[in-house]
Design an enzyme around this catalytic site. Structure first.
Site, PDB file in Angstrom:
ATOM      1  N   GLU A  46       0.825  -1.207   0.000  1.00 34.83           N
ATOM      2  CA  GLU A  46       0.000   0.000   0.000  1.00 34.83           C
ATOM      3  C   GLU A  46       0.861   1.260   0.000  1.00 34.83           C
ATOM      4  OE1 GLU A  46      -2.186  -3.157   2.524  1.00 34.83           O
ATOM      5  OE2 GLU A  46      -0.126  -2.589   2.036  1.00 34.83           O
ATOM      6  N   ALA A 151      10.749 -36.837  -7.422  1.00 35.54           N
ATOM      7  CA  ALA A 151      10.998 -37.060  -8.849  1.00 35.54           C
ATOM      8  C   ALA A 151      11.011 -38.560  -9.077  1.00 35.54           C
ATOM      9  CB  ALA A 151      12.327 -36.439  -9.275  1.00 35.54           C
ATOM     10  N   ARG A 181      12.490 -24.112  -4.611  1.00 36.65           N
ATOM     11  CA  ARG A 181      13.477 -23.842  -3.562  1.00 36.65           C
ATOM     12  C   ARG A 181      13.527 -22.345  -3.264  1.00 36.65           C
ATOM     13  NH1 ARG A 181      19.092 -27.228  -4.740  1.00 36.65           N
ATOM     14  NH2 ARG A 181      18.210 -29.342  -4.740  1.00 36.65           N
ATOM     15  N   ASP A 197      24.320 -38.526  -1.626  1.00 33.58           N
ATOM     16  CA  ASP A 197      24.482 -37.664  -2.799  1.00 33.58           C
ATOM     17  C   ASP A 197      25.361 -36.437  -2.569  1.00 33.58           C
ATOM     18  OD1 ASP A 197      22.720 -39.366  -4.142  1.00 33.58           O
ATOM     19  OD2 ASP A 197      20.973 -38.195  -3.527  1.00 33.58           O
TER      20      ASP A 197
END
Length: 366
Positions: A46, A151, A181, A197
């Site tokens: 605003e 995935a 992310r 990983d």
């Protein structure tokens, strides 16, 4: 209002822990000025719109103001936006949804009406809420909104039996995941993923002035101090096991170790979510292995699923999540699909937890 919502989307990666809000000032169907909320501590939507109007020499008295969230009525890092609106004297304020904070929700509306300004709401409330589910969750239930990114192949495998998973989905899907992310406050993973990983867990395919904090669930505090996730950016480790010397060494690399009580054989995940809410975390992006993903689902900590499906079949392999066994289909958590979108050769699916979303709708008066 949909134009205002699109403007609010432009600050998707910027405003946390404040909500993403936009404001338009209109007269006779013509847009005169607009603004969106800036970084925490900066001006709200605003004020940005009113400043732009002043810079253009526009008198906003008698105008209509569109805003995607009820104007704030309390002092925080900035003065109440409702005071600025009342001083500007618009004829009407159109609001997408009310403030989800039960302590102040409705007060901005009441003050505008008491000042003789007409108020219309809600307008496109679900679209506005979809911009800020984390803020609404933190205000109403004291925990962030969390989505679980997965995935997999068409037959639901996230890796081969030998653990190989790079890459099931394509480069476009992996890049798209970095948007999620970037919009989050925290990117959460588990110690098993770090061991398997050694991921960076940072944002690489999206430009952002406010990178998310990285976090690791490591019940036994066994994480390798040389892991790539500890790159000097802010990182949190949630554990049950105290190790002051290790924690002090990691602190030198901008790592905070948070000791939480156990629940069974792992960190109490609900307590972790409560802690995150207490530390101004709106949204959590989860990328973890099947065990932690399943445990978060079992604990009721997952509000949304973000699934990238590759057009391949893997047969035997590792499933998406390891959840507790169900004895009846009625025990399954209810999700509903809200979006399907091709990303390169893959398909992105989004599904919300029905009960969690309905609770948010109630919190904002829908």
């Amino acid at each position: 209002m949909r134009q205002a919502i699109r403007l609010a989307e432009s600050v998707m990666y910027l405003t946390a822990p404040n909500p993403r809000v936009a404001c338009l000032i209109v007269r006779d169907g013509r847009l005169l000025a607009s603004g969106a909320t800036q970084r925490a501590g900066g001006p709200h939507a605003e004020v940005m719109a009113l400043r732009q109007a002043a810079e253009r020499g526009i008198d906003v008295r008698g105008c209509t103001v569109y805003v995607t969230l009820e104007p704030c009525s309390h002092f925080g890092r900035t003065p109440p936006c409702v005071d600025a609106l009342i001083a500007a004297r618009p004829a009407r304020v159109v609001i997408a949804m009310r403030d989800p904070n039960p302590l102040v929700g409705g007060q901005g509306i009441a003050r505008l009406q008491a000042a003789g300004i007409s108020v219309t709401l809600p307008v496109c409330p679900e679209e506005a809420l979809a911009l800020n589910p984390g803020f609404a969750a933190r205000m109403s239930r004291k925990t962030p909104w969390a989505w679980l990114k997965l995935a997999s192949s068409i037959d639901g495998r996230i890796a081969l039996p030998n653990g190989q998973s790079k890459w099931i989905t394509g480069a476009a899907a992996r890049a798209d995941g970095h948007h999620w992310r970037a919009r989050s406050c925290v990117v959460l993973t588990g110690s098993g993923t770090l061991q398997a990983d050694d991921p960076q867990m940072n944002v690489r395919h999206v430009e952002t002035e406010r990178p998310p904090i990285k976090a690791v669930v490591d019940t036994r505090f066994e994480v390798d101090e040389g892991a790539r996730i500890f790159d000097g950016t802010e990182t949190w480790v949630f554990t049950c096991r105290p190790d002051r010397e290790k924690a002090d060494r990691l602190a030198d690399r901008n790592v905070r170790v948070i000791q939480l009580p156990p629940s069974g054989k792992r960190v109490d995940l609900q307590a972790m979510m409560q802690w995150l809410g207490e530390h101004d975390v709106n949204e959590v992006h989860i990328e973890a292995g099947a065990r932690l993903s399943g445990a978060l689902l079992d604990a009721g900590c997952v509000d949304e699923l973000l699934v990238y499906v590759a057009p391949m079949l893997l047969g035997e392999g590792i499933g998406m999540v390891n959840m507790a066994r169900l004895d009846d289909l009625s025990q399954a958590q209810p999700f509903e699909f809200i979006d399907t979108h091709p990303v390169g050769p893959d398909l992105r699916l989004r599904a919300r937890h029905v009960q969690h979303w309905n609770t948010l709708l109630q919190a904002v008066g829908i």
